[in-house]
Design an enzyme around this catalytic site. Structure first.
Site, PDB file in Angstrom:
ATOM      1  N   ASP A  88       0.819  -1.207   0.000  1.00  0.00           N
ATOM      2  CA  ASP A  88       0.000   0.000   0.000  1.00  0.00           C
ATOM      3  C   ASP A  88       0.863   1.272   0.000  1.00  0.00           C
ATOM      4  O   ASP A  88       2.102   1.195  -0.048  1.00  0.00           O
ATOM      5  CB  ASP A  88      -0.936  -0.059   1.222  1.00  0.00           C
ATOM      6  CG  ASP A  88      -2.321   0.482   0.921  1.00  0.00           C
ATOM      7  OD1 ASP A  88      -2.443   1.324   0.015  1.00  0.00           O
ATOM      8  OD2 ASP A  88      -3.280   0.081   1.610  1.00  0.00           O
ATOM      9  N   ASP A 136      -9.925   3.568  -3.789  1.00  0.00           N
ATOM     10  CA  ASP A 136     -10.657   2.373  -3.354  1.00  0.00           C
ATOM     11  C   ASP A 136     -12.066   2.297  -3.956  1.00  0.00           C
ATOM     12  O   ASP A 136     -12.799   3.282  -3.974  1.00  0.00           O
ATOM     13  CB  ASP A 136     -10.793   2.368  -1.823  1.00  0.00           C
ATOM     14  CG  ASP A 136      -9.436   2.187  -1.144  1.00  0.00           C
ATOM     15  OD1 ASP A 136      -8.396   2.234  -1.834  1.00  0.00           O
ATOM     16  OD2 ASP A 136      -9.434   2.011   0.085  1.00  0.00           O
TER      17      ASP A 136
HETATM   18  C1  GLA Z   1      -5.973   1.361   1.361  1.00  0.00           C
HETATM   19  C2  GLA Z   1      -6.087   0.386   0.201  1.00  0.00           C
HETATM   20  C3  GLA Z   1      -7.223  -0.596   0.487  1.00  0.00           C
HETATM   21  C4  GLA Z   1      -6.957  -1.348   1.791  1.00  0.00           C
HETATM   22  C5  GLA Z   1      -6.745  -0.355   2.932  1.00  0.00           C
HETATM   23  C6  GLA Z   1      -6.254  -1.037   4.203  1.00  0.00           C
HETATM   24  O1  GLA Z   1      -7.094   2.175   1.462  1.00  0.00           O
HETATM   25  O2  GLA Z   1      -6.282   1.066  -1.002  1.00  0.00           O
HETATM   26  O3  GLA Z   1      -7.370  -1.508  -0.592  1.00  0.00           O
HETATM   27  O4  GLA Z   1      -5.831  -2.162   1.624  1.00  0.00           O
HETATM   28  O5  GLA Z   1      -5.789   0.655   2.576  1.00  0.00           O
HETATM   29  O6  GLA Z   1      -6.007  -0.151   5.250  1.00  0.00           O
END
Ligand code: GLA
Length: 399
Positions: free
Chosen positions: A130, A187
């Site tokens: 990430d 996301d």
């Molecule tokens: C980010 C990523 C998500 C998930 C969260 C976890 O937002 O884009 O897909 O992995 O972190 O904290």
């Protein structure tokens, strides 16, 4: 020995985040691994069971190694990896290029080599990496390169999933940083609008995708129905079918996000549809592209048609009605797709595997609002094509 690619076709698996967010533990993971086999996901080609964020303990051990939350994972991550492997599946985990993960847990900045080594020792096959809490002034791209190199140096084949949200156009550099898939967007949440927004961001990235490196428009929300960590109203089963068809024709990684222990029959039918999966997993590895990109029809409403050439010389075509108001008659002209000699084609409905007959010059079908159809166009062999063309020419002129 022949070198094996880690991701010759788009990776397929399940990840904890979309439904469970931080509420994960080893029972959930074991039950989900069992469900993976019981529900036929493994048989359909899904492989990876991936733990997302919030598996980590708050502090690293004295020697600077990452360790797990022992309340959530009392038997430990290596034992869980062993269990997943014992079912013939692969095991994935999550970390972050910054100082902390997005949920504030310890992450891999400055610990890339030791963390990669730790993951390899635990039996990890997939790392989602990430982009939160990057130290100020430190560029993101070299951080992905660093982890990519560290993973390679372990000697264990570990699929590297770069979750950089598309900030620095990762399609252009992530493959050379060692990534096998790279997020192209922020996301996803469980709604039609979120899916449509993400879809638009995929236009123009097609040429970067191919065997061993895939654009990742984020995990699937199919079957979530408004429940879970990324809940946002949900979609109908027909809309989830469109979502899955789109991810299949885009050659996107298929990472399931719903609770696979309790999938409805409809959800299972979507996620395991053999015709759609065969398009996603086609060995040619071409990402589908839109034909009528942003095009507006006569009454001002946009619609889209996608095409994806397949290894056997046929073409998968997706016809989608993205409008919410009324049924559309969608037309796929041979001139608009990669059918170089415009032969008549055998048309098969990929969802039902039904033979729809031979079509010449164009295919058309009615599509309901927020619905879609995926067909395979297989050009007839030359001899048959001539005969069929002769017949249809007679029909065309009414003689
Ligand atoms: C980010 C990523 C998500 C998930 C969260 C976890 O937002 O884009 O897909 O992995 O972190 O904290």
């Amino acid at each position: 020995m022949k070198h094996q690619l880690i991701a010759p076709t788009p990776p397929m698996g399940w990840n904890t985040w979309n439904t469970f967010g931080p509420n994960i533990d080893e029972n959930l993971l074991r039950e989900s691994a069992d469900a993976f086999v019981r529900e036929g996901l493994k048989e359909s080609g899904y492989q990876y069971i991936v733990i997302d964020d919030v598996w980590e303990a708050d502090r690293q051990t004295a020697d600077g190694r990452l360790t797990w939350d022992t309340e959530k994972f009392p038997s430990g991550i290596p034992a869980l990896a062993d269990y997943v492997h014992s079912l013939g599946l692969k095991f994935g985990i999550y970390s972050c290029a910054g100082i902390r993960t997005c949920a504030g847990k310890p992450a891999s900045y400055g610990y890339e080599e030791v963390d990669a080594q730790t993951f390899a020792e635990w039996g990890v096959d997939f790392l989602k990496y990430d982009y939160c809490y990057r130290p100020l002034g430190v560029a993101g791209v070299p951080l992905y390169r660093r982890m990519g190199q560290a993973l390679r140096a372990t000697g264990r084949p570990i699929l590297f999933s770069a979750c950089e949200w598309g900030h620095n156009n990762p399609a252009t550099w992530a493959r050379s940083a060692g990534a096998h898939m790279w997020r192209t967007t922020g996301d996803i949440v469980d709604s039609w609008d979120s899916m449509m927004g993400i879809l638009r961001l995929q236009d123009g990235l097609e040429d970067y995708a191919g065997p061993n490196g895939w654009n990742d428009p984020d995990m699937l929300v199919v079957g979530m129905h408004g429940r879970g960590n990324v809940a946002d109203g949900g979609m109908t089963d027909t809309e989830y079918k469109v979502h899955f068809m789109l991810w299949c024709i885009l050659a996107s990684p298929l990472m399931i996000g719903c609770d696979i222990r309790s999938m409805s029959a409809e959800t299972k039918a979507i996620l395991t549809n053999p015709g759609l999966i065969s398009v996603n997993q086609d060995p040619l590895g071409v990402q589908g592209r839109s034909l009528s990109k942003g095009e507006v029809d006569w009454d001002g409403t946009a619609y889209q048609i996608y095409q994806k050439p397949l290894a056997d010389g046929s073409i998968a075509v997706g016809l989608f009605n993205f409008t919410g108001d009324r049924k559309r008659q969608l037309v796929v002209p041979w001139d608009g797709i990669a059918l170089h000699d415009r032969r008549p084609c055998q048309v098969t409905d990929l969802w039902t595997n039904q033979n729809l007959g031979v079509y010449d010059r164009y295919f058309e079908a009615p599509v309901e609002p927020h619905d879609g159809l995926m067909v395979k166009l297989t050009p007839l062999p030359l001899g048959e094509a001539r005969q069929s063309r002769a017949k249809s020419d007679i029909n065309d002129c009414g003689c």
